[in-house]
Design a protein around this motif. Structure first.
Motif, PDB file in Angstrom:
ATOM      1  N   GLU A  59       0.808  -1.217   0.000  1.00  0.00           N
ATOM      2  CA  GLU A  59       0.000   0.000   0.000  1.00  0.00           C
ATOM      3  C   GLU A  59       0.845   1.273   0.000  1.00  0.00           C
ATOM      4  O   GLU A  59       0.541   2.226  -0.701  1.00  0.00           O
ATOM      5  CB  GLU A  59      -0.960   0.002   1.196  1.00  0.00           C
ATOM      6  N   ARG A  62       2.086   2.583  -3.523  1.00  0.00           N
ATOM      7  CA  ARG A  62       1.143   3.022  -4.554  1.00  0.00           C
ATOM      8  C   ARG A  62       1.011   4.543  -4.529  1.00  0.00           C
ATOM      9  O   ARG A  62       1.004   5.164  -3.479  1.00  0.00           O
ATOM     10  CB  ARG A  62      -0.223   2.399  -4.316  1.00  0.00           C
ATOM     11  N   LEU A  66      -6.218   1.867  -5.231  1.00  0.00           N
ATOM     12  CA  LEU A  66      -6.761   1.006  -6.278  1.00  0.00           C
ATOM     13  C   LEU A  66      -8.240   1.263  -6.442  1.00  0.00           C
ATOM     14  O   LEU A  66      -8.960   1.486  -5.472  1.00  0.00           O
ATOM     15  CB  LEU A  66      -6.539  -0.466  -5.929  1.00  0.00           C
TER      16      LEU A  66
END
Length: 69
Positions: A59, A62, A66
């Motif tokens: 996580e 990123r 998402l």
């Protein structure tokens, strides 16, 4: 695709008309892209891909969350 052999005025017109968010180019023809155009060099992308380990992202790695789409 924009042929780098086109006249500079034609390239500038095509990019102004198309209004791309980013132009993907190479160092060899980078100079034909008008100034002010956001560019991404293929060589930089290739270096980034090669440097990736292939492991799944966590996580914290990123840039955005998402989304199903």
């Amino acid at each position: 695709p924009v042929d780098p052999k086109y006249p500079a005025e034609r390239i500038a017109y095509m990019l102004a008309d198309a209004r791309p968010a980013v132009t993907l180019t190479s160092e060899v023809v980078h100079e034909v892209v008008p100034s002010g155009q956001s560019t991404l060099l293929l060589e930089d992308v290739a270096d980034a891909v090669v440097s990736e380990s292939g492991a799944d992202l966590v996580e914290g790695e990123r840039c955005v969350s998402l989304r199903p789409d």
